[in-house]
Scaffold this motif. Structure first.
Motif, short mmCIF file in Angstrom:
data_model
loop_
_atom_site.label_atom_id
_atom_site.label_comp_id
_atom_site.label_asym_id
_atom_site.label_seq_id
_atom_site.Cartn_x
_atom_site.Cartn_y
_atom_site.Cartn_z
N ASN A 30 0.81 -1.22 0.00
CA ASN A 30 0.00 0.00 0.00
C ASN A 30 0.85 1.27 0.00
O ASN A 30 0.57 2.22 -0.74
CB ASN A 30 -0.94 0.00 1.21
N GLN A 50 0.97 4.23 -2.88
CA GLN A 50 0.78 5.65 -2.62
C GLN A 50 1.90 6.48 -3.25
O GLN A 50 1.64 7.53 -3.86
CB GLN A 50 0.74 5.91 -1.10
N HIS A 66 1.43 6.69 -7.12
CA HIS A 66 0.39 7.64 -7.52
C HIS A 66 0.81 9.08 -7.23
O HIS A 66 0.50 9.99 -8.00
CB HIS A 66 -0.93 7.31 -6.81
N THR A 68 -6.64 12.97 -10.52
CA THR A 68 -7.07 11.56 -10.53
C THR A 68 -6.13 10.68 -9.74
O THR A 68 -6.55 9.85 -8.93
CB THR A 68 -7.17 11.05 -11.98
N LEU A 90 -5.97 11.45 -5.96
CA LEU A 90 -7.14 10.85 -5.30
C LEU A 90 -6.98 9.33 -5.16
O LEU A 90 -7.38 8.75 -4.14
CB LEU A 90 -8.41 11.18 -6.08
N LYS A 91 -6.41 8.69 -6.17
CA LYS A 91 -6.17 7.25 -6.08
C LYS A 91 -5.21 6.94 -4.92
O LYS A 91 -5.36 5.94 -4.22
CB LYS A 91 -5.60 6.71 -7.39
N GLU A 101 -7.14 7.15 -1.76
CA GLU A 101 -8.07 6.03 -1.57
C GLU A 101 -7.42 4.89 -0.79
O GLU A 101 -8.12 4.08 -0.17
CB GLU A 101 -8.55 5.52 -2.93
N LYS A 156 -5.93 3.64 2.29
CA LYS A 156 -6.16 4.17 3.64
C LYS A 156 -4.93 4.14 4.54
O LYS A 156 -4.92 4.74 5.61
CB LYS A 156 -7.29 3.38 4.33
N ARG A 197 1.13 9.75 2.12
CA ARG A 197 -0.28 10.12 2.10
C ARG A 197 -0.47 11.57 2.55
O ARG A 197 -1.30 12.31 1.99
CB ARG A 197 -1.08 9.17 3.00
N THR A 239 -13.43 18.31 -4.29
CA THR A 239 -12.12 17.80 -3.87
C THR A 239 -11.70 18.44 -2.56
O THR A 239 -11.21 17.75 -1.64
CB THR A 239 -11.06 18.07 -4.96
#
Length: 486
Positions: A386, A390, A393, A412, A415-416, A419, A421, A427, A454
């Motif tokens: 994960n 992050q 992206h 986009t 935001l991905k 998503e 968590k 992040r 947003t």
């Protein structure tokens, strides 16, 4: 034992398919075979430990320590190369007989022998090694005929789990802790536990700021292994992580002054000095290590990062406005960085973070097509943690925003990233970057509904309820106004 000897008797292990249904069916089970299989499943060896393999390359230092301190070489190769595996096991068995006084150390190799012969359909030879295990278990009054419960076996299982990647680290930790509970002053178990905790701590650091759980185990391992340069460099890097760089450098200097295993000290000392900003010294150490191990993806990557750091140093000194010789130097260094990182990926095609670095270097010199292609490769890779997703992206969003001037695609991918968590430093960076971009788009009157939505989402994630509600209400109002116009 020299590095050459170690590599000879402990080749790289590929056990992915050793405990699968396919291999279990390699021998048709009759009554005798079923009894043999019943005995085999009681063994403590690599075939029975349910090792979870990952498509990653074990970091060189931990791999080296595994072979150094795991007194039980596996001697296994791919199952398809049965004869080569048998030869390797024979060398491992001979090595143990020359260096060990206890039969307990041989149990893992004998168990591997028994399983391998069983898969080959050579049941008599499989039974012969089962008999060896049984005799040793009887000698030590073990409650099971084919299973020894003792700290040494817990340690062997811990090393095997540690070697096979992060999916096994928690189980490795449990094994070393169990072994240390019985023998708390054992240097080998302490070393294994310290390395495992270091690896787990590194994963925690990647996801969130956390207490350095490995610090005390590393110090304890050094207390029991005062001449162990490998643990010293791990402790140095951890202290550097914690902002105690001066203390960490003392351990680096001690390790560099030790005449043994200099190659491995050079590579991690190089990493330490790169992170410190001593780039000339870092590059010198890394290239010294590279002379001994030219095929190390780790070293090529670290050298590439040094060249990248040099470019940042030049640009910062020029107030980010490079001209003339500065621009030429940056261009030359970027190409050197690209060469090294490309080499690292050629040697280790699954080196996911290196793809991010390489794409950034391509973008630096305007090779946007290559940058895009490189990002696409890593975007569609499987089995990515994960925190790394992050980062992918985030960096791809930054590439779209800053280099391709495509704010929509940047949003986009930001935001991905959000998503996912998992709490992490990346992040938080995505959150900050996306908020700035959304506010700028509002100021520029661009895609107002999406921009306010947003911002509402960002405030919601930051638990700023009233601000989130205000932004969502503005977005709804704009939609209503648009519908009335229509």
């Amino acid at each position: 034992m020299t590095d050459q000897d170690k590599n000879k008797v402990t080749p790289k292990t590929d056990l992915n398919n050793l405990n699968t249904d396919k291999n279990m069916k390699a021998v048709q089970l009759g009554p005798k075979n079923g009894q043999t299989q019943e005995s085999l499943v009681q063994l403590r060896c690599h075939f029975a430990w349910e090792l979870l393999f990952e498509d990653i390359e074990m970091p060189d230092l931990e791999n080296r320590i595994f072979f150094l301190f795991s007194k039980q070489p596996t001697g296994l190769c791919e199952i398809s190369e049965n004869q080569e595996a048998l030869e390797s096991l024979k060398e491992a068995e001979d090595l143990i007989s020359r260096n060990m006084t206890s039969d307990v150390r041989s149990l893992v190799t004998w168990g591997n022998y028994a399983w391998l012969y069983y898969h080959m359909g050579r049941l008599a030879e499989a039974q012969a090694y089962l008999d060896k295990v049984e005799n040793t278990c009887m000698k030590f009054a073990a409650p099971s005929c084919y299973r020894m419960e003792c700290p040494q076996m817990d340690g062997e299982e811990g090393w095997a789990l540690l070697k096979c990647g992060r999916k096994n680290y928690e189980r490795a930790k449990a094994c070393f802790e169990k072994a240390l509970a019985e023998d708390p002053e054992n240097p080998e178990f302490s070393t294994g536990n310290a390395i495992t905790m270091y690896r787990l701590d590194s994963l925690n650091m990647a996801t969130e700021t956390s207490e350095a759980f490995c610090l005390q185990p590393l110090k304890e391992a050094i207390r029991l292994n005062p001449e162990d340069v490998y643990i010293k460099v791990l402790l140095a890097l951890k202290l550097q992580d914690l902002g105690q760089e001066a203390d960490g450098e003392k351990y680096i200097e001690e390790a560099l002054n030790n005449t043994s295993s200099q190659t491995y000290v050079f590579r991690y000392a190089g990493k330490f000095y790169r992170r410190k900003g001593c780039l000339d010294k870092a590059l010198q150490l890394l290239k010294m290590a590279q002379q001994a191990t030219p095929s190390s993806a780790f070293l090529h990557h670290q050298i590439g990062l040094c060249y990248k750091a040099f470019t940042i140093k030049i640009k910062r000194a020029a107030n980010w406005q490079c001209r003339g010789q500065d621009r030429e130097n940056v261009h030359r260094l970027v190409h050197l960085a690209i060469y090294e990182i490309e080499k690292a990926l050629m040697l280790r095609p699954t080196f996911k973070f290196a793809y991010i670095e390489l794409a950034g270097m391509y973008a630096e010199i305007g090779q946007y097509t290559k940058a895009e292609d490189t990002f696409q490769k890593v975007l569609y890779m499987k089995n990515i943690d994960n925190h790394l997703q992050q980062q992918i992206h985030y960096h791809y969003g930054h590439f779209q925003e800053q280099d391709k001037k495509s704010a929509d695609k940047a949003v986009t991918h930001y935001l991905k990233g959000l998503e996912i968590k998992t709490t992490s430093r990346t992040r938080e960076k995505i959150l900050t970057t996306l908020e700035k971009l959304a506010k700028r788009r509002v100021h520029q009157n661009v895609h107002m509904v999406e921009s306010f939505s947003t911002l509402g989402f960002i405030h919601k994630l930051k638990r700023e309820g009233s601000e989130a509600l205000e932004c969502y209400e503005k977005a709804i109002s704009l939609v209503a106004d648009f519908n009335r116009v229509i």
